[in-house]
Scaffold this motif. Sequence first.
Motif, PDB file in Angstrom:
ATOM      1  N   UNK A   6       0.835  -1.227  -0.145  1.00 40.74           N
ATOM      2  CA  UNK A   6       0.014   0.090  -0.003  1.00 40.74           C
ATOM      3  C   UNK A   6       0.863   1.107  -0.013  1.00 40.74           C
ATOM      4  N   UNK A   7       2.009   1.309   0.778  1.00 43.57           N
ATOM      5  CA  UNK A   7       2.869   2.256   0.839  1.00 43.57           C
ATOM      6  C   UNK A   7       3.479   2.591  -0.485  1.00 43.57           C
ATOM      7  N   UNK A   8       3.790   1.507  -1.240  1.00 45.07           N
ATOM      8  CA  UNK A   8       4.577   1.771  -2.373  1.00 45.07           C
ATOM      9  C   UNK A   8       3.533   2.405  -3.517  1.00 45.07           C
ATOM     10  N   UNK A   9       2.521   1.703  -3.505  1.00 40.58           N
ATOM     11  CA  UNK A   9       1.326   2.072  -4.525  1.00 40.58           C
ATOM     12  C   UNK A   9       0.872   3.686  -4.161  1.00 40.58           C
ATOM     13  N   UNK A  10       0.644   3.800  -2.834  1.00 46.50           N
ATOM     14  CA  UNK A  10       0.332   5.361  -2.641  1.00 46.50           C
ATOM     15  C   UNK A  10       1.472   6.115  -2.918  1.00 46.50           C
ATOM     16  N   UNK A  11       2.441   5.821  -2.626  1.00 50.62           N
ATOM     17  CA  UNK A  11       3.473   6.766  -2.959  1.00 50.62           C
ATOM     18  C   UNK A  11       3.546   7.271  -4.363  1.00 50.62           C
ATOM     19  N   UNK A  12       3.436   6.098  -5.073  1.00 53.90           N
ATOM     20  CA  UNK A  12       3.610   6.287  -6.404  1.00 53.90           C
ATOM     21  C   UNK A  12       2.464   7.220  -7.091  1.00 53.90           C
ATOM     22  N   UNK A  13       1.367   6.702  -6.631  1.00 57.04           N
ATOM     23  CA  UNK A  13       0.277   7.712  -7.099  1.00 57.04           C
ATOM     24  C   UNK A  13       0.438   9.152  -6.504  1.00 57.04           C
ATOM     25  N   UNK A  14       0.723   9.555  -5.146  1.00 52.78           N
ATOM     26  CA  UNK A  14       1.118  10.784  -4.942  1.00 52.78           C
ATOM     27  C   UNK A  14       2.152  11.627  -5.715  1.00 52.78           C
ATOM     28  N   UNK A  15       3.108  10.961  -5.971  1.00 53.74           N
ATOM     29  CA  UNK A  15       4.024  11.464  -6.834  1.00 53.74           C
ATOM     30  C   UNK A  15       3.631  11.739  -8.147  1.00 53.74           C
ATOM     31  N   UNK A 139       8.017   0.297  -9.504  1.00 50.51           N
ATOM     32  CA  UNK A 139       8.295  -0.865 -10.028  1.00 50.51           C
ATOM     33  C   UNK A 139       9.526  -1.677  -9.436  1.00 50.51           C
ATOM     34  N   UNK A 140      10.490  -0.681  -9.342  1.00 58.29           N
ATOM     35  CA  UNK A 140      11.881  -1.362  -8.770  1.00 58.29           C
ATOM     36  C   UNK A 140      11.460  -1.643  -7.018  1.00 58.29           C
ATOM     37  N   UNK A 141      10.714  -0.820  -6.392  1.00 52.87           N
ATOM     38  CA  UNK A 141      10.399  -1.114  -4.915  1.00 52.87           C
ATOM     39  C   UNK A 141       9.565  -2.451  -4.908  1.00 52.87           C
ATOM     40  N   UNK A 142       8.681  -2.702  -5.780  1.00 49.73           N
ATOM     41  CA  UNK A 142       7.743  -3.906  -5.890  1.00 49.73           C
ATOM     42  C   UNK A 142       8.690  -5.246  -6.146  1.00 49.73           C
ATOM     43  N   UNK A 143       9.711  -5.094  -7.010  1.00 48.87           N
ATOM     44  CA  UNK A 143      10.519  -6.068  -7.178  1.00 48.87           C
ATOM     45  C   UNK A 143      11.527  -6.406  -6.110  1.00 48.87           C
TER      46      UNK A 143
END
Length: 184
Positions: A6-15, A139-143
Amino acid sequence: MEDEIDFIIDGAKEAMTDALNHLEKQFANIRAGKASPAMLGSVMVDYYGSQTPLSQVANVSTPDGMTIAIQPWERGMIPEIERGIHLANIGFNPMNNGESVIISVPPLTEERRRDLAKQSKAAAEEAKIGVRNDRKNANNDIKNLDISEDLQKSLEEDVQEMTDAHIKKIDEILAKKEKEIMTV
């Protein structure tokens, strides 16, 4: 693990949303034919020894589509406001009537309209690059997460959908701005 995702997805959306907001602010400073108080957003005035935004020392309004009126809160600020407009180098020639500063906004030439449209396209392209970089970072964070390949693929698809939606929004904003610039 769910919190990290959730943190990664929310961070990407915010950016990505920040990139859109930045683009809209840039577009507000690009003149599109009619006068706007935002055109003077970059003007700084020497107010008792410190550089202060024009909007904090005067009321800026547009009585009509070709005029910007600046009503200072202190009459003694008129010369400083004129100096600030000249120093901002935004192509305006301020006039004062003793109580306020008036700027007549000249109509745009066809060549200037094309230049502004190019400037708008460049700003939109920068915003797209920012959104794509945000996608790459997500995507790098997800990997780097310890998750199954299927979940990783699903999350990358979600990030791609978010990226596509933001790029589409950038294209819509650009088309609207170009239309505004090219309308005589």
